[in-house]
Design a protein around this motif. Structure first.
Motif, mmCIF file in Angstrom:
data_model
loop_
_atom_site.group_PDB
_atom_site.id
_atom_site.type_symbol
_atom_site.label_atom_id
_atom_site.label_comp_id
_atom_site.label_asym_id
_atom_site.label_seq_id
_atom_site.Cartn_x
_atom_site.Cartn_y
_atom_site.Cartn_z
ATOM 1 N N ALA B 176 -99.939 76.034 69.828
ATOM 2 C CA ALA B 176 -100.819 75.226 69.317
ATOM 3 C C ALA B 176 -101.099 73.920 70.012
ATOM 4 O O ALA B 176 -101.984 73.420 69.935
ATOM 5 C CB ALA B 176 -100.491 75.047 67.786
ATOM 6 N N MET B 177 -99.817 73.284 70.285
ATOM 7 C CA MET B 177 -99.746 71.875 71.142
ATOM 8 C C MET B 177 -100.730 72.433 72.493
ATOM 9 O O MET B 177 -101.394 71.240 72.961
ATOM 10 C CB MET B 177 -98.359 71.636 71.659
ATOM 11 C CG MET B 177 -97.622 71.162 70.388
ATOM 12 S SD MET B 177 -95.924 70.748 70.914
ATOM 13 C CE MET B 177 -96.150 69.243 71.979
ATOM 14 N N ASP B 178 -100.609 73.465 73.224
ATOM 15 C CA ASP B 178 -101.288 73.846 74.438
ATOM 16 C C ASP B 178 -103.016 73.899 74.037
ATOM 17 O O ASP B 178 -103.735 73.239 74.662
ATOM 18 C CB ASP B 178 -100.782 75.187 74.758
ATOM 19 C CG ASP B 178 -101.215 75.269 76.255
ATOM 20 O OD1 ASP B 178 -100.716 74.658 77.287
ATOM 21 O OD2 ASP B 178 -102.120 76.085 76.187
ATOM 22 N N THR B 179 -103.102 74.548 72.814
ATOM 23 C CA THR B 179 -104.468 74.655 72.565
ATOM 24 C C THR B 179 -105.161 73.333 71.994
ATOM 25 O O THR B 179 -106.167 72.895 72.340
ATOM 26 C CB THR B 179 -104.687 75.483 71.419
ATOM 27 O OG1 THR B 179 -104.021 76.993 71.864
ATOM 28 C CG2 THR B 179 -106.029 76.181 71.261
ATOM 29 N N THR B 180 -104.430 72.554 71.186
ATOM 30 C CA THR B 180 -105.295 71.406 70.568
ATOM 31 C C THR B 180 -104.796 69.936 71.275
ATOM 32 O O THR B 180 -105.723 69.278 70.924
ATOM 33 C CB THR B 180 -104.776 71.208 69.184
ATOM 34 O OG1 THR B 180 -103.165 70.944 68.951
ATOM 35 C CG2 THR B 180 -105.111 72.677 68.460
ATOM 36 N N ALA B 182 -102.403 68.452 70.391
ATOM 37 C CA ALA B 182 -101.738 67.474 69.442
ATOM 38 C C ALA B 182 -100.268 67.445 69.670
ATOM 39 O O ALA B 182 -99.581 68.040 70.580
ATOM 40 C CB ALA B 182 -101.718 68.286 68.014
ATOM 41 N N GLN B 183 -99.704 66.303 69.051
ATOM 42 C CA GLN B 183 -98.032 66.093 69.189
ATOM 43 C C GLN B 183 -97.283 67.234 68.150
ATOM 44 O O GLN B 183 -97.776 67.550 67.323
ATOM 45 C CB GLN B 183 -97.817 64.722 68.591
ATOM 46 C CG GLN B 183 -98.491 63.657 69.785
ATOM 47 C CD GLN B 183 -97.610 63.441 70.915
ATOM 48 O OE1 GLN B 183 -96.450 64.281 71.315
ATOM 49 N NE2 GLN B 183 -97.815 62.601 71.798
ATOM 50 N N PHE B 184 -96.019 67.235 68.934
ATOM 51 C CA PHE B 184 -95.141 68.031 68.197
ATOM 52 C C PHE B 184 -94.928 68.051 66.592
ATOM 53 O O PHE B 184 -95.166 69.118 65.849
ATOM 54 C CB PHE B 184 -93.698 67.984 68.758
ATOM 55 C CG PHE B 184 -92.631 68.548 68.014
ATOM 56 C CD1 PHE B 184 -92.392 70.156 68.223
ATOM 57 C CD2 PHE B 184 -91.722 68.108 67.194
ATOM 58 C CE1 PHE B 184 -91.464 70.618 67.643
ATOM 59 C CE2 PHE B 184 -90.840 68.868 66.582
ATOM 60 C CZ PHE B 184 -90.655 70.186 66.642
ATOM 61 N N GLU B 185 -94.936 66.734 66.100
ATOM 62 C CA GLU B 185 -94.509 66.697 64.661
ATOM 63 C C GLU B 185 -95.814 67.084 63.895
ATOM 64 O O GLU B 185 -95.819 67.667 62.951
ATOM 65 C CB GLU B 185 -94.447 65.023 64.685
ATOM 66 C CG GLU B 185 -93.202 64.554 64.864
ATOM 67 C CD GLU B 185 -93.360 64.352 66.666
ATOM 68 O OE1 GLU B 185 -94.187 64.435 67.168
ATOM 69 O OE2 GLU B 185 -92.122 64.319 67.097
ATOM 70 N N ASP B 186 -96.873 66.934 64.208
ATOM 71 C CA ASP B 186 -98.367 67.349 63.799
ATOM 72 C C ASP B 186 -98.170 68.715 63.663
ATOM 73 O O ASP B 186 -98.702 69.335 62.630
ATOM 74 C CB ASP B 186 -99.458 66.493 64.175
ATOM 75 C CG ASP B 186 -99.311 65.189 64.409
ATOM 76 O OD1 ASP B 186 -98.543 64.661 63.503
ATOM 77 O OD2 ASP B 186 -100.001 64.382 65.422
ATOM 78 N N THR B 237 -88.082 69.801 70.654
ATOM 79 C CA THR B 237 -88.329 68.712 69.702
ATOM 80 C C THR B 237 -88.649 67.410 70.637
ATOM 81 O O THR B 237 -89.509 66.481 70.402
ATOM 82 C CB THR B 237 -87.241 68.160 68.838
ATOM 83 O OG1 THR B 237 -86.127 68.334 69.619
ATOM 84 C CG2 THR B 237 -87.208 69.079 67.605
ATOM 85 N N GLY B 238 -88.349 67.705 71.938
ATOM 86 C CA GLY B 238 -88.326 66.510 73.041
ATOM 87 C C GLY B 238 -89.829 66.689 73.625
ATOM 88 O O GLY B 238 -90.154 66.111 74.565
ATOM 89 N N VAL B 239 -90.366 68.041 73.608
ATOM 90 C CA VAL B 239 -91.833 68.400 74.306
ATOM 91 C C VAL B 239 -92.897 67.454 73.810
ATOM 92 O O VAL B 239 -93.240 67.593 72.605
ATOM 93 C CB VAL B 239 -91.928 69.937 74.297
ATOM 94 C CG1 VAL B 239 -93.303 70.171 74.911
ATOM 95 C CG2 VAL B 239 -90.797 70.595 74.867
ATOM 96 N N THR B 240 -93.524 66.608 74.587
ATOM 97 C CA THR B 240 -94.610 65.830 74.050
ATOM 98 C C THR B 240 -95.906 66.326 74.695
ATOM 99 O O THR B 240 -96.096 67.334 75.501
ATOM 100 C CB THR B 240 -94.348 64.586 74.928
ATOM 101 O OG1 THR B 240 -94.630 64.664 76.417
ATOM 102 C CG2 THR B 240 -92.844 63.824 74.450
ATOM 103 N N ALA B 241 -96.935 66.002 73.897
ATOM 104 C CA ALA B 241 -98.391 66.385 74.335
ATOM 105 C C ALA B 241 -98.687 66.068 75.955
ATOM 106 O O ALA B 241 -99.272 66.716 76.289
ATOM 107 C CB ALA B 241 -99.341 65.599 73.466
ATOM 108 N N SER B 242 -97.985 64.904 76.226
ATOM 109 C CA SER B 242 -98.211 64.522 77.725
ATOM 110 C C SER B 242 -97.372 65.381 78.336
ATOM 111 O O SER B 242 -98.177 65.827 79.532
ATOM 112 C CB SER B 242 -97.481 63.187 77.707
ATOM 113 O OG SER B 242 -97.437 63.011 79.097
ATOM 114 N N ASP B 243 -96.520 66.080 78.163
ATOM 115 C CA ASP B 243 -95.730 67.262 78.864
ATOM 116 C C ASP B 243 -96.783 68.477 79.085
ATOM 117 O O ASP B 243 -96.937 68.945 80.257
ATOM 118 C CB ASP B 243 -94.396 67.903 78.388
ATOM 119 C CG ASP B 243 -93.318 66.507 78.303
ATOM 120 O OD1 ASP B 243 -93.339 65.654 79.317
ATOM 121 O OD2 ASP B 243 -92.465 66.622 77.511
ATOM 122 N N ILE B 244 -97.370 68.488 77.825
ATOM 123 C CA ILE B 244 -98.158 69.914 78.047
ATOM 124 C C ILE B 244 -99.487 69.578 78.810
ATOM 125 O O ILE B 244 -99.975 70.451 79.623
ATOM 126 C CB ILE B 244 -98.664 70.130 76.569
ATOM 127 C CG1 ILE B 244 -97.278 70.407 75.446
ATOM 128 C CG2 ILE B 244 -99.667 71.354 76.492
ATOM 129 C CD1 ILE B 244 -96.942 71.740 75.046
#
Lengths: 456, 456
Positions: B176-180, B182-186, B237-244
């Protein structure tokens, strides 16, 4: 309760006979000799290769093995073995040797898909009658564990459908056509040059190899008896670069699928349809991502849902891996004192394509003039075949991949246009009648392709 | 030769005890009752459900079952059964009941990954000592047949590496982070709302669930003993939208992988490394296409090559399918008179990450001025870490996905730039020293991420 027996811990030796010294046979012999220690630990017994039966003891071999292992006397070899590995291929003398082994109570491991597809039932009966095992993981999809998962892992579920890419040559060719846009004949020539296709490619490109595997998969998945004659088979020789381009335009890809599915057979309950044909798949289907000469089998079961098994479908070492997995597992059971049994089978009716519904993709070359789409659409409606999507391409006006959304709008020239329809599920009879009537329309120049679609 | 015994054909009954009446237990009971006839045909014996042990007989259940089946007396139930299905989960009292069953010679089917990862060796020893079977296909990757293929189909091969997406919750979140974007928490909050993540998601997002499965896979793949404590574990938990986003820019995707591999352990020969961590994979790797909550296990073996097993990793019905496959297969062996054995194990040394080499992706925030790249590159060179690719992104100047090929060229402003390096294989020690020295450079504002890369 069932009494568990304590296992014998004394070192045991099992005498292993190998029939066939070709590419796979050589690899199997190499593994038996080189990995003897690890295999003994896993099998619970030393696996002693007592001989390799070949037609010509002096023929050159890929793998260097002790010369004294070779013999032309397969019969004596079988008569002395606890476990027979049959890799001769073909029907005879493989069939005679396998039956001789089973009747002695010796278990057999084979990769002989032709024999299993033609006469598997006889062999299973012989195995059951004499308390022996007959294993054949290598017969379908090379190294990919698919036979054991279907026979054992899914034995508590109800498999409803199996879709398999089970022939590496045809997948290599279709994938190369998909990637390069080239025609079938050119890609086949290249595949032959690279060793992915035989000099006589008939068994592969006409779908016969895939059909034998489809029969084996259907028998196991549905606990019934299916032979090669029950499989409706169509190869890939009719697939054109234009079919592939049209599939890409629609976000799809063309694969040669072996399809086995449970279908309603009227009052009799379940029936089975088994077929091999080029099939359109949406690009996002897991099978669409299977590239090159790889194989994959997609299984749908009532409780498990969708599963896929992927890997190398051919080659000496991968196939030898599947053979050796069967050898070790069979050896364990021999040591434990009793081979397994396959479970009872039933006899389900084989259902012809006339009772199966699928979606179809139909390509037409039509006159580029107003009213054409409406007339064609009326023919579909007359036969109760409902259209899911339609794409139009004006020839020599716009490039591949550019598609006009509505056939009736925009300027029309004197040229021709190409229409591609994808239908909702329809019977083959309704589809055939639709296509026949469409061909008779004066505005239709030709029906360029009719392909089945799965996974939408 | 080994004497084959003719199989008993008289109808048999096996008494089946079910421990646990939750989501999976209810589905297993339903299948045992509803499909009794088909199961009897496949198993060679009628499977009689003699009772379901639960904590509270009156608790509400998903599936309506005869009330008289429920009992709180698990001990008596186990004492009367030929085959015990353990679905209580957790360590105790599951462990006590399983051992009691095995000591009576009754075979056990379980999906209890926590118990197997902590104390599997004890349970296997008990099973072997008492001639009983212990099967656990459901413990890893739900409905996907992976335990049996590794234990049996690949028993004649040498597995060198296993890469698994074995936790559906984390794959759903990363996908979902990859598709959208968005950040992990959201995404976690949304996954909780949809029921893909628990209210307390720790076991999933910290990688602990995957680590238990990694221990089980490693034990089987390498015929050695690996427990949860041997697994180096890092969650998502440490994977960010920026990493993705950076992964996408590089044609890659981030997956939480359970990795088990054979690595050289000096003079001692083979060692085993088992770890769970977020991992970059090229988009064309078969595991990269595993979307949503699906699971897949990718296996590399010496002869078989690359194999992949794909399917639903969780859920009541899929997990029940895996349990029932084990039940039918185990029943067949009980009826045939002897359970199987797993083969001997060895004890390979567990190798820490310091001895494992992988590729790394490193993200840096640096001053956007000439000479920076050269200074950073020198640090890599000083530690013998070789750079495979470098991408630069100027912040707030160019959009995501647009990359300057050379950091040293073009105009430089007063802003900051982001550098992403992918290294060739390096040891963790060399990498850690490199990162520490890079942090000390005055032109480096921060090290934004360090991720391992597989499949390149």
């Amino acid at each position: 309760m069932a009494e568990g027996s304590t296992l014998t811990e004394a070192p045991r030796v099992l005498r292993v006979a190998l029939l066939g010294g070709g590419t796979v046979g050589s690899q199997v012999a190499r593994i038996l000799l080189d990995d003897a220690e690890a295999l003994a630990a896993r099998a619970g017994a030393r696996l002693e290769l007592v001989g390799i039966a070949v037609r010509n003891v002096d023929a050159p071999r890929d793998v260097e093995l002790p010369r004294e292992l070779y013999t032309t006397d397969a019969e004596s070899l079988v008569a002395s073995a606890d476990l027979v590995i049959e890799l001769m291929g073909g029907i005879e003398p493989a069939r005679t040797h396998i039956i001789a082994a089973l009747r002695r109570g010796a278990s057999v491991v084979t990769g002989n898909k032709a024999l299993l597809a033609q006469d598997g039932a006889t062999l299973f009966d012989e195995a059951d009658a004499h308390g022996a095992e007959l294993n054949f993981e290598a017969a379908v999809a090379g190294a990919i564990p698919i036979i054991r998962p279907i026979r054992e892992s899914l034995s508590g579920d109800r498999i409803t459908r199996v879709l398999g890419i089970v022939n590496g040559t045809t997948n290599f060719i279709l994938d190369a056509m998909d990637t390069t846009g080239a025609q079938f004949e050119d890609v086949l020539a290249e595949a032959q040059r690279l060793g992915y296709a035989e000099a006589d490619p008939t068994a592969d490109v006409e779908g016969l190899d895939a059909a034998a595997k489809a029969a084996i998969l259907a028998s196991l998945a549905f606990h019934t008896r299916v032979t090669l004659e029950d499989v409706r088979c169509e190869g890939i020789t009719g697939v054109t670069a234009s079919d592939i381009a049209a599939a890409q335009d629609a976000g799809m890809t063309i694969k040669l699928l072996a399809i086995a599915e449970l279908v309603p057979a009227g009052a009799a309950g379940d029936g089975v349809s088994v077929r091999v044909h080029p099939t359109l798949l949406p690009a996002k289907h897991p099978l669409a991502a299977v590239r090159g000469a790889y194989n994959a089998v997609f299984v749908e079961a009532e409780n498990a849902g969708a599963l896929m098994f992927y890997g190398a479908g051919a080659g000496g070492a991968p196939t030898a891996s599947a053979i050796m997995g069967d050898v070790v597992t069979t050896a364990r059971r021999i040591i434990a004192g009793s081979p397994g049994r396959a479970g009872t089978t039933r006899t389900l009716p084989i259902v012809g394509l006339e009772s199966v519904t699928t979606s179809y993709s139909i390509g037409l070359e039509v006159a580029d003039e107003p009213g054409v789409l409406s007339r064609v659409a009326q023919v579909f409606a007359d036969h109760g075949v409902s259209i899911e999507t339609m794409r139009q391409k004006l020839e020599q006006k716009i490039g591949r991949g550019e598609v006009l959304p509505a056939a009736e709008e925009g300027a029309h020239g004197a040229g021709r246009a190409e229409l591609r329809f994808v239908t909702h599920r329809a019977s083959e009879a309704a589809l055939a009648a639709t296509v026949a009537d469409i061909k008779n329309l004066d505005v239709v120049e030709s029906v360029t392709s009719v392909l089945r679609v799965e996974g939408i």
